[in-house]
Scaffold this active site. Structure first.
Site, PDB file in Angstrom:
ATOM      1  N   GLY A 102       0.845  -1.185   0.000  1.00 46.58           N
ATOM      2  CA  GLY A 102       0.000   0.000   0.000  1.00 46.58           C
ATOM      3  C   GLY A 102       0.879   1.233   0.000  1.00 46.58           C
ATOM      4  O   GLY A 102       2.109   1.138   0.153  1.00 46.58           O
ATOM      5  N   LYS A 103       0.314   2.368  -0.191  1.00 46.45           N
ATOM      6  CA  LYS A 103       1.072   3.622  -0.102  1.00 46.45           C
ATOM      7  C   LYS A 103       0.083   4.759   0.047  1.00 46.45           C
ATOM      8  O   LYS A 103      -1.087   4.634  -0.356  1.00 46.45           O
ATOM      9  CB  LYS A 103       1.877   3.843  -1.387  1.00 46.45           C
ATOM     10  CG  LYS A 103       3.072   4.739  -1.211  1.00 46.45           C
ATOM     11  CD  LYS A 103       4.233   3.980  -0.586  1.00 46.45           C
ATOM     12  CE  LYS A 103       5.494   4.776  -0.463  1.00 46.45           C
ATOM     13  NZ  LYS A 103       6.620   3.935  -0.020  1.00 46.45           N
ATOM     14  N   GLY A 104       0.534   5.868   0.625  1.00 45.95           N
ATOM     15  CA  GLY A 104      -0.342   7.018   0.769  1.00 45.95           C
ATOM     16  C   GLY A 104       0.443   8.290   0.596  1.00 45.95           C
ATOM     17  O   GLY A 104       1.677   8.278   0.529  1.00 45.95           O
TER      18      GLY A 104
END
Ligand code: NAD
Length: 410
Positions: A102-104
């Site tokens: 995931g990444k944000g």
């Protein structure tokens, strides 16, 4: 972005072909599971209301909860976050920890805001993504321009509604459940991978010449550990420019100077050079540890190294990588080289879940095993399939995720 940070790029496609993966599975693995875009309204110090935009992309959780950092940068957009989230799926699979990817990020330049504004933005962002995160669902971490302080705010915000939950983020300060060894982990992992590559490519580490572009967290620790292995660090740089010392720097002194001043600017040893001159220095190992696309079509012909160790995410563009392959300059890819950070983040999460603490020696020993195992797996695929390390890395990772995917899907 390099082909390794572009999940649908040539490395991914070649790996899929080499594995003989069915096209429907390859397509399913390319697509992110979920993408969330949030508006973050917040009050500025002058009392006015402003708003910024944030993202969280959950790419794949077949092998475990989504895992990946949160970046504050004005370049952050959905494409970049998606690409980096995908990269995390392959990185966690390659290093074999039970996570997905995931990444944000938030599209801001943090320098434009005060600390109290950044705190309000961070807390609001965490509240906005609260419905899709959880200690067994999605565990954020620091990335570019976020740090242990931002993780403390995130952890506090989450704990206000869910009860004390240190395992909701990693990269925390030691006092709030952070892990020993996390700060140095990515640089330590980079040094371990360089050492393993030296052995396979028959380069004597004692006296091997190393150039590091980007003397930040990753680059400075990598230099420190490589110096301990006997390497000569002959060139370093940061945003302020480069320094060249043909006899090798006194790395401990340089490290301390940079740790104190947060820049190498003003350091007395070495001749001043530009970042472009630094990349062209003759050396055994060139370690780009700053930004994506640092080595590209414009500068690739000037390189004068034997091996590139990709410590940053995506520092070599796909076009440059193709040219380097033809010139027989090996690239040790980012998903292998810089996986030490997420590995020790995983150790941090495990310690939080079990509510105990491992000593630094134990963390470093476990990290060493993970890095060496992954390197050997990739190297043996390189040898048996006659593919570059970059494609071999993707093959190990994709094979692991697709096998788990096939087992889980009914
Ligand atoms: P950092 O901010 O501590 O350091 C970045 C360094 O690069 C600084 O010294 C900065 O001055 C320098 N820099 C910036 N622009 C430059 C330019 N144009 N030319 C030369 N130097 C320049 O960041 P970091 O945590 O060391 O991360 C570096 C890279 O490693 C990033 O790509 C990051 O995504 C990747 N990475 C970091 C970790 C981690 O645990 N920190 C883990 C995995 C990947």
């Amino acid at each position: 972005m390099s082909s390794s940070s572009d999940p649908t790029g040539t490395a991914y496609k070649s790996a899929v072909e080499n594995l003989g993966l069915k096209s429907n599975i390859a397509k399913a693995l390319e697509m992110p599971d979920r993408e969330l875009k949030v508006e973050i309204p917040f009050r500025k110090d002058n009392g006015e209301i402003d708003s910024v935009v944030g993202f969280r992309v959950q790419h794949n959780n077949t092998r475990g909860p989504f895992k990946g950092g949160i970046r504050y940068h004005h370049h952050v957009d959905i494409e970049e976050v998606r690409s980096l989230a995908t990269l995390m799926t392959w990185k966690t699979a390659l290093i074999d920890i039970p996570y997905g990817g995931g990444k944000g990020g938030i599209g801001i330049n943090p320098g434009d805001y005060s600390k109290t504004e950044l705190e309000r933005i961070s807390r609001k962002f965490f509240r906005a993504i609260d419905p899709i995160i959880g200690v067994n669902i999605d565990i954020p971490a620091p990335d570019v321009n976020t740090n242990a302080q931002v993780m403390s705010w995130f952890m506090d915000e989450y704990s206000q509604t869910h009860g004390y939950t240190p395992g909701i983020v990693t990269g925390k300060p030691l006092e709030l459940g952070g892990s020993e060894g996390r700060e140095a982990a990515t640089g330590r992992g980079t040094a371990i991978i360089t050492r393993e590559a030296a052995e396979k490519w028959n380069i004597d580490l004692k006296g091997a010449k190393v150039v590091v572009q980007g003397f930040g967290n990753v680059g400075s620790y990598a230099a420190k550990f490589l110096h301990e292995y006997g390497c000569k660090i002959i060139g370093v740089s940061d945003i302020s420019g480069g320094l060249y010392e043909p006899g090798g720097f006194d790395v401990d002194e340089l490290f301390d100077y940079n740790y104190e001043h947060r820049t190498i600017d003003g350091y007395q040893q070495g001749k001043k050079i530009t970042n472009e001159e630094l990349l062209a220095l003759e050396c055994d190992f060139l370690i780009p540890a700053a930004l994506g696309s640092a080595i590209n079509e414009q500068n690739v012909d000037s390189l004068n190294c034997k091996i590139i160790i990709e410590a940053a995410n995506g520092p070599v563009t796909g076009e440059a990588a193709d040219k380097l392959w033809k010139k027989k300059i090996a690239i040790i890819p980012d998903i292998l080289t810089n996986a030490g950070g997420v590995t020790v983040s995983y150790f941090e999460w495990v310690q939080n879940l079990q509510q105990f603490k491992w000593p630094e020696s134990e963390i470093n020993e476990k990290l060493e095993q993970k890095m060496v195992n992954a390197f050997n797996e990739v190297y043996s695929i390189r040898e048996s399939k006659k593919v570059p390390m970059r494609i071999a890395s993707f093959m190990v990772a994709i094979d692991r995720v697709s096998t788990a995917y096939n087992l889980r899907e009914g």
